[in-house]
Design an enzyme around this catalytic site. Structure first.
Site, PDB file in Angstrom:
ATOM      1  N   GLU A 139       0.301 -20.690  17.081  1.00 35.53           N
ATOM      2  CA  GLU A 139       0.368 -19.210  16.401  1.00 35.53           C
ATOM      3  C   GLU A 139      -0.131 -18.478  16.796  1.00 35.53           C
ATOM      4  O   GLU A 139      -1.689 -18.456  16.965  1.00 35.53           O
ATOM      5  CB  GLU A 139       0.452 -18.830  14.954  1.00 35.53           C
ATOM      6  CG  GLU A 139       1.562 -20.104  14.215  1.00 35.53           C
ATOM      7  CD  GLU A 139       1.961 -19.254  12.958  1.00 35.53           C
ATOM      8  OE1 GLU A 139       2.931 -19.576  12.219  1.00 35.53           O
ATOM      9  OE2 GLU A 139       0.637 -18.791  11.380  1.00 35.53           O
ATOM     10  N   HIS A 198      -4.369 -21.210   8.691  1.00 39.99           N
ATOM     11  CA  HIS A 198      -2.972 -19.783   9.258  1.00 39.99           C
ATOM     12  C   HIS A 198      -4.489 -19.003   9.659  1.00 39.99           C
ATOM     13  O   HIS A 198      -5.251 -18.953   8.994  1.00 39.99           O
ATOM     14  CB  HIS A 198      -2.874 -19.605   7.796  1.00 39.99           C
ATOM     15  CG  HIS A 198      -1.543 -18.699   8.413  1.00 39.99           C
ATOM     16  ND1 HIS A 198      -2.088 -17.138   8.695  1.00 39.99           N
ATOM     17  CD2 HIS A 198      -0.113 -18.509   8.367  1.00 39.99           C
ATOM     18  CE1 HIS A 198      -0.653 -16.788   8.899  1.00 39.99           C
ATOM     19  NE2 HIS A 198       0.111 -17.450   9.333  1.00 39.99           N
TER      20      HIS A 198
HETATM   21  P1  13P Z   1       5.057 -13.573  11.461  1.00 38.86           P
HETATM   22  O1  13P Z   1       6.999 -13.927  11.210  1.00 38.86           O
HETATM   23  O2  13P Z   1       5.230 -12.505  10.447  1.00 38.86           O
HETATM   24  O3  13P Z   1       4.804 -12.792  13.130  1.00 38.86           O
HETATM   25  O4  13P Z   1       4.223 -14.244  11.208  1.00 38.86           O
HETATM   26  C1  13P Z   1       3.941 -15.519  11.968  1.00 38.86           C
HETATM   27  C2  13P Z   1       2.889 -16.201  10.406  1.00 38.86           C
HETATM   28  O5  13P Z   1       1.580 -15.918  10.166  1.00 38.86           O
HETATM   29  C3  13P Z   1       3.442 -17.790  10.271  1.00 38.86           C
HETATM   30  O6  13P Z   1       2.795 -18.256   9.286  1.00 38.86           O
END
Ligand code: 13P
Length: 242
Positions: free
Chosen positions: A159, A90
């Site tokens: 992401e 992450h």
């Molecule tokens: P948010 O949905 O708070 O932007 O975070 C996304 C995330 O990092 C999920 O792993």
């Protein structure tokens, strides 16, 4: 479509129990849905025990140690508790905890060898995007994938760092283009049969207002949602929308 809730460090054990109690009260919204929940490590046991009424639910760890056992104060082995899934790489781990690709590779291998589903998160920063380096970054982050996949179902969560927690969401075209790039990368690495089993998620500022539109992206198999997934009403709306 799979809905994955990454609760990060937002909900403590009592908040998590309260949340799951709400789910139980309104279980008709959740029973037949594909839901993954990643609670704080300390809440995994209670969330697992209290979601037994949902036969399909997957409960996982937000991260795991690069080691399986040993003198690592405060770290959590992938075998510390029985889970169905684990997130590795992450961007918050990469940035705040300075995790290198090398460390993430060891975590990835531990997860792939020990749990049913492994989510590898990848994504470019704003600077990398502005310098047109998105694909280089993703290539580098994907380079830790093993040559062979055996046990665990692999999920790649795209992401973009600039989208996490900012309210900025890329266009469907942008996400689709990036997911196609990831698919091409995977196609070079694995057989068609393996590639067909790998899933692609999008994550970054997904909420109850944009999830329906985002779910129109052809090559997205699910969403990894942070802050909006911690509010029960939003969680319910998002699950019902996809
Ligand atoms: P948010 O949905 O708070 O932007 O975070 C996304 C995330 O990092 C999920 O792993």
């Amino acid at each position: 479509m799979i809905f994955a809730a990454n609760w990060k460090m937002y909900l403590n054990e009592s908040d998590s129990n309260e949340f799951v109690k709400q789910m139980h009260l309104e279980k008709e919204n959740f029973v037949d849905k594909d839901i993954m929940i990643f609670p704080s490590f300390s809440s995994i046991r209670s969330v697992k025990d209290n979601t037994l009424f949902l036969p399909k639910i997957v409960i996982g760890m937000q991260d795991c140690s690069h080691e399986i056992t040993g003198a690592l104060t405060g770290d959590n082995s992938i075998n510390a508790i029985e889970v169905d899934a684990c997130i590795v790489g992450h961007s918050e781990r990469r940035k705040i905890f300075n995790e290198s690709n090398e460390i993430i590779k060891r975590k990835l291998d531990n997860a792939l060898n020990n749990v049913a589903s492994t989510i590898l998160c990848i994504g470019e920063t704003k600077e990398e995007k502005d310098k047109n380096e998105t694909f280089n970054t993703l290539e580098n982050q994907l380079s830790i994938l093993p040559k062979e996949l055996h046990k665990s179902q692999l999920i790649i969560a795209y992401e973009p760092v600039w989208s996490i927690g900012t309210g900025l969401v890329p266009s469907n075209e942008y996400i689709s283009e990036v997911l196609s790039y990831i698919k091409r990368y995977l196609n070079e690495l694995y057989s068609d049969e393996i590639c067909d089993k790998i899933l692609l998620f999008y994550g970054g500022s997904v909420d109850e207002n944009n999830i329906k539109e985002l779910s129109k992206i052809g090559n997205v198999n699910g969403f990894l949602v942070g802050s909006a997934s911690c509010k029960f009403e939003k969680f319910k709306k998002m699950i019902n929308a996809i």
